[in-house]
Design a protein around this motif. Structure first.
Motif, short mmCIF file in Angstrom:
data_model
loop_
_atom_site.label_atom_id
_atom_site.label_comp_id
_atom_site.label_asym_id
_atom_site.label_seq_id
_atom_site.Cartn_x
_atom_site.Cartn_y
_atom_site.Cartn_z
N ASP A 153 72.37 29.32 147.87
CA ASP A 153 71.55 28.38 147.10
C ASP A 153 71.31 27.11 147.91
OD1 ASP A 153 71.47 30.16 145.05
OD2 ASP A 153 73.04 29.18 143.87
N ILE A 154 72.36 26.58 148.52
CA ILE A 154 72.21 25.37 149.33
C ILE A 154 71.32 25.64 150.53
CG2 ILE A 154 73.46 23.71 150.79
CD1 ILE A 154 75.80 23.90 148.88
N PHE A 155 71.47 26.81 151.12
CA PHE A 155 70.60 27.16 152.24
C PHE A 155 69.15 27.19 151.80
CE2 PHE A 155 68.42 30.21 155.02
CZ PHE A 155 68.70 29.65 156.26
N GLY A 156 68.90 27.66 150.59
CA GLY A 156 67.54 27.67 150.06
C GLY A 156 66.97 26.27 149.92
N TYR A 157 67.80 25.33 149.47
CA TYR A 157 67.35 23.94 149.34
C TYR A 157 66.94 23.37 150.70
CZ TYR A 157 69.92 24.26 144.89
OH TYR A 157 70.40 24.63 143.67
N VAL A 158 67.82 23.53 151.68
CA VAL A 158 67.54 22.92 152.99
C VAL A 158 66.38 23.61 153.69
CG1 VAL A 158 69.89 22.04 153.24
CG2 VAL A 158 69.31 24.27 154.23
N ILE A 160 63.71 24.72 152.14
CA ILE A 160 62.52 24.09 151.53
C ILE A 160 62.30 22.69 152.11
CG2 ILE A 160 61.57 23.20 149.37
CD1 ILE A 160 63.06 25.52 147.95
N VAL A 161 63.40 21.93 152.25
CA VAL A 161 63.31 20.59 152.85
C VAL A 161 62.79 20.69 154.27
CG1 VAL A 161 64.66 18.60 153.64
CG2 VAL A 161 65.11 19.61 151.39
N ASP A 162 63.28 21.66 155.01
CA ASP A 162 62.84 21.87 156.39
C ASP A 162 61.33 22.07 156.45
OD1 ASP A 162 62.94 22.34 159.13
OD2 ASP A 162 63.39 24.46 158.89
N THR A 163 60.82 22.90 155.58
CA THR A 163 59.38 23.21 155.59
C THR A 163 58.54 22.00 155.17
OG1 THR A 163 59.88 25.51 155.04
CG2 THR A 163 57.63 24.76 154.67
N VAL A 164 58.95 21.34 154.07
CA VAL A 164 58.15 20.21 153.54
C VAL A 164 58.12 19.05 154.54
CG1 VAL A 164 58.04 18.46 151.74
CG2 VAL A 164 58.54 20.84 151.14
N LEU A 165 59.30 18.64 155.02
CA LEU A 165 59.36 17.48 155.89
C LEU A 165 58.86 17.79 157.30
CD1 LEU A 165 62.64 15.67 154.82
CD2 LEU A 165 60.29 15.35 154.05
N TYR A 166 59.01 19.03 157.73
CA TYR A 166 58.43 19.41 159.03
C TYR A 166 56.91 19.24 159.00
CZ TYR A 166 56.18 22.68 162.22
OH TYR A 166 55.34 23.27 163.13
N SER A 167 56.28 19.68 157.92
CA SER A 167 54.82 19.55 157.80
C SER A 167 54.41 18.07 157.80
CB SER A 167 54.33 20.23 156.52
OG SER A 167 54.68 21.60 156.52
N PHE A 168 55.15 17.27 157.05
CA PHE A 168 54.87 15.82 157.01
C PHE A 168 55.07 15.21 158.40
CE2 PHE A 168 57.28 11.80 156.95
CZ PHE A 168 56.28 10.93 156.56
N LEU A 300 66.09 16.71 149.65
CA LEU A 300 64.86 16.12 150.17
C LEU A 300 65.08 14.65 150.53
CD1 LEU A 300 61.83 16.57 150.73
CD2 LEU A 300 61.38 15.85 148.38
N VAL A 301 65.81 13.93 149.69
CA VAL A 301 66.14 12.53 149.98
C VAL A 301 66.98 12.45 151.25
CG1 VAL A 301 67.40 10.50 149.17
CG2 VAL A 301 65.99 11.82 147.57
N ALA A 302 67.92 13.38 151.40
CA ALA A 302 68.75 13.40 152.60
C ALA A 302 67.89 13.58 153.85
CB ALA A 302 69.78 14.52 152.50
N GLY A 303 66.91 14.48 153.76
CA GLY A 303 66.02 14.71 154.90
C GLY A 303 65.20 13.47 155.24
N LEU A 304 64.75 12.76 154.22
CA LEU A 304 63.97 11.54 154.46
C LEU A 304 64.83 10.46 155.11
CD1 LEU A 304 61.93 11.39 151.13
CD2 LEU A 304 61.02 11.83 153.42
N ILE A 305 66.10 10.37 154.72
CA ILE A 305 67.01 9.41 155.35
C ILE A 305 67.20 9.76 156.82
CG2 ILE A 305 69.39 8.58 155.40
CD1 ILE A 305 69.45 8.95 152.35
N VAL A 306 67.35 11.04 157.11
CA VAL A 306 67.50 11.48 158.51
C VAL A 306 66.30 11.05 159.34
CG1 VAL A 306 67.67 13.48 160.05
CG2 VAL A 306 68.96 13.44 157.90
N LEU A 307 65.11 11.28 158.83
CA LEU A 307 63.90 10.92 159.57
C LEU A 307 63.79 9.41 159.76
CD1 LEU A 307 61.20 13.34 158.06
CD2 LEU A 307 62.47 13.55 160.21
#
Length: 383
Positions: A153-158, A160-168, A300-307
């Motif tokens: 489940d957690i892998f599924g979340y990340v 999705i985050v990978d795909t969304v934030l990579y596109s952005f 998703l918030v975690a990914g935005l913080i990383v960027l």
């Protein structure tokens, strides 16, 4: 309900085939922005959510196939990684790449420190897998997921985050081309012609043949089996260095060695590795359940913080070292995007510099797994 392992694997392969054919047809533009394996993950997870898979009956087959294919896939992906070409990049470009990767790891640690109390106890494993993707690629991501046994489940979340934030991120990087001159004046960068310019891929790859495909398949699976046995005999070190990690290290080093020889130009290695990647992601997705999506926005918030942390560190680095935007943009894209996007970004700045994007991405293909494990280890002790 599917209780037969052969039917289970065949279904995943059939879905993969449909997605690959649709993606290569050029008729559906969405495949330019979202990789086919993301759709595979969503479809397989949805099928599991509605109760199609009997895990008591099929998990043995899926896990066994994943264990066999993962080292073989890593080995094949590294066939194109020629260390001699990477060395020719020169110290400044290599330093830029290293700082980029380190900034991403720091970003994950900062994000985890801020959010860990709101995340699941094993969230660091999923974020470690995402770190592997953002310092390497999708293959590194699934390798870390397997090594750490991150929950599906957690892998599924990340993912999705990978795909969304990579596109952005890719959109932002492409947009930066228009301000390249202003950025270089701000950093006082030397924009004289790069002097490392030996082209990658001057030798065209031979067409795939039956001997090349069966040779690659037989060799990669045999090496996978031997590396797995060797990994089981080596000692575990800390939280992340287990038998699977040793196996991945063995095949990674061997792939790097082969990449510097004529055998690294064997036709079909990338295509065969991609097939393996689809099957591995399908098997992982088949254990995911979409009924628990409440935590997804936090990742998703975690990914935005990383960027954000990544941007701040790279701006400081560029100013202090007088680095031009090209190196920053391509290095960042090679980490977060990988082999598919880094050469395209490099070409957007200067078509003569496309090989730099290729080489940066190849560095990530080798190092991404280990950087992801390092980040996971750091997050596990800081949380």
């Amino acid at each position: 309900m599917i209780t037969d392992g052969f039917l289970f694997i065949s279904l995943l392969l059939a879905i993969s085939a449909v997605l690959v054919v649709a993606g290569h047809s050029g008729k559906l533009k969405i495949f330019k922005y979202v990789p086919g394996f993301v759709f595979l993950y969503v479809v397989a997870a949805l099928l599991n959510t509605v109760g199609l898979f009997d895990h008591d009956a099929i998990d043995g087959v899926g896990d066994g196939l994943q264990d066999a294919l993962l080292p073989a896939m890593i080995l094949l992906l590294l066939f194109k990684c020629d260390v001699r070409q990477i060395i020719r990049l020169g110290p400044k470009l290599l330093l830029t790449y290293v700082v980029t990767a380190v900034s991403i790891i720091i970003g994950f640690i900062v994000a985890y420190l801020i959010l860990h109390s709101a995340l699941a106890p094993e969230a660091w494993k999923g974020l470690g897998a995402l770190n592997a993707s953002w310092t390497g690629g999708s293959a590194n991501m699934v390798a870390v997921q397997k090594i750490l046994e991150a929950p599906e489940d957690i892998f599924g979340y990340v993912l999705i985050v990978d795909t969304v934030l990579y596109s952005f991120w890719l959109l932002l990087i492409f947009s930066s081309v228009t301000v390249s001159d202003k950025f270089n004046r701000w950093t006082k960068a030397d924009t004289s012609k790069f002097d490392f310019a030996k082209r990658v891929g001057e030798e065209s790859e031979k067409p795939m043949t039956l001997p090349s495909i069966i040779g690659l398949l037989g060799f990669s699976l045999f090496v996978s089996a031997l590396a797995t046995k060797a990994g089981e005999m080596l000692p575990e070190l800390g939280t992340v260095v287990n038998a699977t990690a040793w196996t991945i290290l063995i095949v990674s080093v061997l792939g790097l060695v082969i990449g510097s020889t004529r055998w690294g130009r064997a036709a079909g290695s990338s295509q065969l590795a991609t097939i393996m990647l689809y099957l591995i992601i399908g098997i992982i997705a088949s254990g995911s359940d979409f009924t628990s999506l409440a935590e997804a926005p936090l990742y998703l918030v975690a990914g935005l913080i990383v960027l954000f942390v990544h941007i701040v560190i790279m701006l400081i680095y560029a100013k202090l070292t007088k680095t031009e935007l090209f190196s920053i943009a391509v290095s960042s894209t090679a980490n977060i995007g990988g082999i598919a996007s880094a050469p395209v970004v490099a070409g957007a700045f200067n078509k003569q510099l496309v090989p730099v994007g290729v080489l940066f991405a190849l560095i990530g293909a080798f190092s991404g797994t280990f950087l992801g494990l390092l980040a996971a280890q750091l997050m596990s002790v800081t949380g």
